[in-house]
Design an enzyme around this catalytic site. Structure first.
Site, mmCIF file in Angstrom:
data_model
loop_
_atom_site.group_PDB
_atom_site.id
_atom_site.type_symbol
_atom_site.label_atom_id
_atom_site.label_comp_id
_atom_site.label_asym_id
_atom_site.label_seq_id
_atom_site.Cartn_x
_atom_site.Cartn_y
_atom_site.Cartn_z
ATOM 1 N N ALA A 65 0.869 -1.184 0.000
ATOM 2 C CA ALA A 65 0.000 0.000 0.000
ATOM 3 C C ALA A 65 0.901 1.227 0.000
ATOM 4 C CB ALA A 65 -0.875 -0.010 1.249
ATOM 5 N N GLY A 109 0.454 -5.059 0.658
ATOM 6 C CA GLY A 109 -0.719 -5.121 -0.222
ATOM 7 C C GLY A 109 -0.397 -5.743 -1.575
ATOM 8 N N GLU A 112 -0.713 -9.311 -0.922
ATOM 9 C CA GLU A 112 -2.144 -9.587 -0.724
ATOM 10 C C GLU A 112 -2.894 -9.616 -2.062
ATOM 11 O OE1 GLU A 112 -2.411 -6.476 2.282
ATOM 12 O OE2 GLU A 112 -3.250 -7.960 3.651
ATOM 13 N N GLU A 132 4.089 -5.295 7.186
ATOM 14 C CA GLU A 132 3.250 -4.315 7.899
ATOM 15 C C GLU A 132 3.641 -4.158 9.369
ATOM 16 O OE1 GLU A 132 2.135 -6.729 5.889
ATOM 17 O OE2 GLU A 132 0.630 -5.896 4.528
HETATM 18 N N1 COA Z 1 4.583 3.282 -0.288
HETATM 19 C C1 COA Z 1 4.984 4.462 -0.761
HETATM 20 N N2 COA Z 1 6.164 4.651 -1.383
HETATM 21 C C2 COA Z 1 6.956 3.589 -1.518
HETATM 22 C C3 COA Z 1 6.608 2.307 -1.054
HETATM 23 C C4 COA Z 1 5.348 2.178 -0.405
HETATM 24 N N3 COA Z 1 4.910 1.002 0.049
HETATM 25 N N4 COA Z 1 7.618 1.455 -1.322
HETATM 26 C C5 COA Z 1 8.561 2.158 -1.960
HETATM 27 N N5 COA Z 1 8.179 3.441 -2.082
HETATM 28 C C6 COA Z 1 8.900 4.537 -2.715
HETATM 29 C C7 COA Z 1 10.042 5.035 -1.842
HETATM 30 O O1 COA Z 1 9.573 5.947 -0.865
HETATM 31 C C8 COA Z 1 10.902 5.696 -2.876
HETATM 32 O O2 COA Z 1 10.325 6.943 -3.234
HETATM 33 P P1 COA Z 1 11.249 8.286 -3.354
HETATM 34 O O3 COA Z 1 12.259 7.929 -4.424
HETATM 35 O O4 COA Z 1 10.264 9.320 -3.779
HETATM 36 O O5 COA Z 1 11.857 8.465 -2.020
HETATM 37 C C9 COA Z 1 10.750 4.790 -4.091
HETATM 38 O O6 COA Z 1 9.539 4.084 -3.888
HETATM 39 C C10 COA Z 1 11.873 3.784 -4.221
HETATM 40 O O7 COA Z 1 11.961 3.031 -3.025
HETATM 41 P P2 COA Z 1 13.295 2.881 -2.153
HETATM 42 O O8 COA Z 1 12.911 2.629 -0.741
HETATM 43 O O9 COA Z 1 14.232 4.041 -2.426
HETATM 44 O O10 COA Z 1 13.925 1.571 -2.811
HETATM 45 P P3 COA Z 1 14.927 0.551 -2.110
HETATM 46 O O11 COA Z 1 15.426 -0.342 -3.207
HETATM 47 O O12 COA Z 1 15.929 1.260 -1.269
HETATM 48 O O13 COA Z 1 14.004 -0.320 -1.110
HETATM 49 C C11 COA Z 1 12.045 -1.574 -0.479
HETATM 50 C C12 COA Z 1 13.004 -1.150 -1.617
HETATM 51 C C13 COA Z 1 10.904 -2.350 -1.116
HETATM 52 C C14 COA Z 1 12.812 -2.478 0.486
HETATM 53 C C15 COA Z 1 11.534 -0.340 0.269
HETATM 54 O O14 COA Z 1 11.053 0.598 -0.680
HETATM 55 C C16 COA Z 1 10.428 -0.607 1.260
HETATM 56 O O15 COA Z 1 10.673 -1.148 2.333
HETATM 57 N N6 COA Z 1 9.172 -0.236 0.912
HETATM 58 C C17 COA Z 1 8.044 -0.350 1.791
HETATM 59 C C18 COA Z 1 7.552 -1.776 1.838
HETATM 60 C C19 COA Z 1 6.396 -1.905 2.826
HETATM 61 O O16 COA Z 1 6.533 -1.735 4.000
HETATM 62 N N7 COA Z 1 5.224 -2.254 2.297
HETATM 63 C C20 COA Z 1 4.061 -2.521 3.078
HETATM 64 C C21 COA Z 1 3.226 -1.330 3.206
HETATM 65 S S1 COA Z 1 1.829 -1.660 4.255
#
Ligand code: COA
Length: 258
Positions: A65, A109, A112, A132
């Site tokens: 999400a 999500g 999911e 989450e």
């Molecule tokens: N919601 C909003 N933005 C997200 C996102 C999410 N779930 N996942 C990634 N992004 C965005 C980042 O904020 C970043 O945006 P920016 O460039 O404007 O700062 C962009 O996507 C790239 O992500 P980044 O974190 O820089 O990539 P990474 O390779 O360093 O890490 C992940 C990848 C997947 C490990 C990391 O993005 C992450 O942990 N995301 C969240 C996952 C999560 O918790 N999902 C469950 C949500 S309930």
């Protein structure tokens, strides 16, 4: 036509791509609403027999999400969002087979949504998880139910309580994904699988999906009764006549979806 989605058609297979690669295809509310609209359009498109869903870019299927939209939500406003018609449930109820083509991060999500599909295939580079818990919340798009149903309570519990990601190979060992393909071959192999399914009778595909889904939602006796009804219903279709006749005449059937 859509702001955050791409929809392409390749013969009988449609590919729906979540197209927010700069946000790792995170599902914001607008995208979830577009998924609902796209599913409605694809449902009534008789040319489309199988749907493949994937994420844009090389890095992510869907990274969850959109966390930005959690900030500032109250319990009541968040509940309002989550009790409207939902992409997860609409995907599961979509009457045609859906394959999740997991091309990278498949988190929260995103997992999911993949769990709401019928078949999951993954790139060897994919990482899957329910992170989450790291945000101080729990899966809310069906993950606590559908993941446990698919892989068993103990494995689901570990993924949900630790929030840790697993590799595609680990997901395969759990039965969470059906196949792991080399990254460069993911699309070709997935489309070949989709095309094989798309050759079948659309009527029988629909009945088969509904019958299998009933197993997840009811007891054995009710499920077996429903299966008999759906099996018998196939006998009302031209496709059943064609399938049986083609077998007896030793030729390939031509299914028309009636
Ligand atoms: N919601 C909003 N933005 C997200 C996102 C999410 N779930 N996942 C990634 N992004 C965005 C980042 O904020 C970043 O945006 P920016 O460039 O404007 O700062 C962009 O996507 C790239 O992500 P980044 O974190 O820089 O990539 P990474 O390779 O360093 O890490 C992940 C990848 C997947 C490990 C990391 O993005 C992450 O942990 N995301 C969240 C996952 C999560 O918790 N999902 C469950 C949500 S309930």
């Amino acid at each position: 036509m859509y702001e955050n989605l791409l929809v392409e058609k390749h013969e009988r297979v449609a590919v729906l791509t979540i197209n927010r690669p700069n946000k790792l295809n995170a599902l914001n509310i607008a995208t979830r609403n577009e998924i609902l609209a796209a599913l409605d359009a694809l449902q009534s498109d008789a040319e489309v027999r199988v749907l493949v869903i994937t994420g844009a870019g090389d890095k992510a299927f869907i990274a969850g999400a959109d966390i930005g939209e959690f900030a500032g939500q109250t319990a009541l406003s968040q509940r309002e969002v989550m009790t409207q018609r939902r992409a997860f449930d609409a995907m599961e109820a979509f009457p045609k087979p859906v394959i999740a083509m997991i091309n990278g991060f498949c988190l929260g999500g995103g997992l999911e949504l993949a769990l709401s599909c019928d078949i999951r295939v993954a790139s060897e580079q994919a990482k899957l998880g329910q992170p989450e818990i790291n945000l101080g919340v729990i899966p809310g798009g069906g993950g606590t139910q559908r993941l446990a149903h698919l892989v068993g309570e103990g494995k689901a519990m570990e993924m949900i309580l630790t929030g840790e990601m697993i590799t595609a190979a680990e997901a395969h060992a759990l039965g969470l994904v059906n196949h792991v393909f080399a990254h460069a071959e993911l699309r070709e192999k997935t489309m070949a699988l989709a095309a094989r399914i798309a050759e079948k009778s659309p009527v029988a595909l629909r009945m088969a999906k509904e019958a299998v889904k009933t197993a997840a939602r009811s007891g054995l006796d009710e499920g077996l009764r429903r299966e008999v009804d759906l099996f018998a219903l196939c006998f009302a279709s031209e496709d059943k006549e064609e399938g049986v006749r083609a077998f007896l005449e030793k030729r390939k059937p031509n299914f028309v979806g009636r």
